[in-house]
Structure formats: C-alpha cells, structure tokens
Design a protein around this motif. Structure first.
Motif: not given
Length: 287
Positions: A24-35, A237-251
């Motif tokens: 959720k934090p990386y999908l929120d419109q307030q997240f600034e770490g993604m275009d 569900s794990k796969l989508r989360l993994f791809q999102l975290l990796r794209f955002c540079g997160q562990e």
C-alpha cells in the motif's frame, strides 16, 4: 470438506491481505519514489488483481472451484502483465504504462465503435432509447483518427501482440532471469483454464469426468484442485509484491517473513497436493 475449504480460504485471504498492506505505501498517491503516472497505473492493476483474488477465494470457500479457477486465470494474466509492466528502466516502464492504460484501450474503443455501428445498422429502430448505450460507443471520424494517433493496422496488431499473455511469457522464456523463465511455464495452466472459460468440450468434459468418480477420488481431487487454486492466489500475490518492491528499490525479505506466519496453511496445501497425486497416480508412483 466445508471446514477445510473455509479455513484455507480464510487464512489465504489474510495472507494476500498482508501482502497488499505491505504494498500500500508504494501504491499510495503520496508516494514520491515513483513516476506519478506509473504509480497510478501500477496501483490500478495491482488492486484489481488483489480484488479478483479475494473473489476467487470466496468461491473456493463455497466449494465452487471450477469458477474460482476461471477467476484465477484472470489473476494469472493480470499478474504476468504486472511483472511485464514493472520490468525495465524508468523510461521503459513509463512507456509500457502508457501502452497499457491508454493506447490499448484506445484501440479497443474503435472496435467497440465498429460493433455498435454494425448493430445499430441492423436493428429496425436504432433511435429507440433502449439503444442509447450502443450510441454512446459511437465515435466521429476525427475521434477515431485521434485514438489511432498515427498508427496503422500493423502497428496496432504488433502492440496488441506485445501485450498478449503468450507473447509476454515467450518474452520471459528468453530472459536471462531464472525467475522470469519459470513464469513462462504458466502458459500450461493458462491454457487449461481457457477450456473452462470457453465451455469447450475439454472444459465441460473435465467437470463431467470428476463427478463420475467414486467418493474417495472425488474428495482427493477436489481438495487437490482447491489447494492449487489457493496456492496460486498466494503465489501471484507474492509475485506482484516482489516486483513492486524490487522496482521501488526495497528489500524483499519481508515477503518471506509474511510467508513464515502461514507455514501451517502452506503445509496443508502441500499435503492435499500430495494426497491427490497418490490417489490419482499411485500405481505409477510405485513403479
């Protein structure tokens, strides 16, 4: 049987819920770490896959595994597209987001126009109020030209092919990433579920064949089938989360932490799968 399926559906719903909460934090419109545009498109596809996964699990709980399988096929395709969308550099991902969210829907709008126009030309009362929904699909030539945006038929066909399940998995099969190569093998499950969606002889035959089995076999196959659906929903569900975290540079270690809390669920799903294999292929396994 009902208690088992209800327990599996409940626990897996909590599991995918935890995955979603982590995302959720990386999908929120307030997240600034993604275009912002990429974040918006990413969020819509991620959320939609999650909601459909919940629907699939509800059907499993209600012992409707065949219908759950069809929804899971949609989640599979959405997840594959999500991985494809979020793979590559920032500029490449933004271009793919534009293709997915704007270009492809624009091409679809033109097809909807053509079908609606054909229909209205066939009915005897095209001006009747009941056909207003069809009229709303009609476009002017200027609008059609704008939606095509200078592309020709070949351009549009290539883009649609690029985003097809078969083309994406083919692309993954040629990847240097071992993880992406494994995803290419989802094509088998995707194809089997297609029989159910299209209600062809194979799909209807699979349902008919199961109800012709004895009680022990039916129970083992049903539980094995439901276990696979639940397991797939969790894996996607794990796969989508993994791809999102990796794209955002997160562990991504947090995914394993979540998974450990549901060891009991995954153990039970594994046992159901093994029991199915024993009942279905017992004699062959002994060879």
């Amino acid at each position: 049987m009902e208690r088992i399926l209800s327990t599996w559906a409940g626990l897996s719903s909590h599991f995918i819920g935890e995955c979603f909460d982590t995302a959720k934090p990386y999908l929120d419109q307030q997240f600034e770490g993604m275009d912002p545009y990429v974040r918006f498109v990413s969020a819509q596809l991620f959320i939609d896959c999650h909601l459909s996964s919940e629907s699939s699990l509800i059907l499993v709980r209600e012992s409707k595994e065949w219908d759950a399988d069809m929804i899971n096929r949609s989640v599979m395709e959405g997840t594959i597209k999500y991985v494809f969308l979020m793979s590559g550099g920032a500029s490449e991902v933004r271009e793919k987001a534009f293709e997915y969210w704007e270009q492809l829907p624009n091409f679809s709008a033109i097809r909807h126009h053509d079908r609606a126009l054909s229909f209205l030309n066939e009915v005897s009362n095209p001006d009747d109020p009941e056909w207003i929904p069809f009229k709303k699909l009609l476009l002017t030539q200027e609008e059609i030209d704008s939606l095509r945006n200078g592309t020709n038929k070949k351009d549009r066909s290539l883009l649609e092919q690029k985003w097809s399940f078969s083309e994406i998995t083919k692309n993954f099969a040629q990847s240097e990433s071992g993880g992406l190569k494994l995803l290419s093998h989802l094509a088998h499950g995707y194809g089997m579920s297609s029989h159910l969606i299209h209600k062809d002889g194979d799909g209807v035959g699979m349902v008919w064949e199961r109800y012709g089995r004895n009680e022990i076999e039916q129970s083992a196959v049903k539980l094995g089938h439901c276990a696979r659906i639940v397991s797939d929903a969790c894996s996607f569900s794990k796969l989508r989360l993994f791809q999102l975290l990796r794209f955002c540079g997160q562990e991504t270690d947090i995914i394993q932490d979540i998974e450990k809390r549901y060891d009991l669920l995954f153990d039970e799903l594994g046992k159901a799968g093994k029991n199915f294999a024993q009942v279905e292929y017992g004699q062959e396994l002994k060879k």
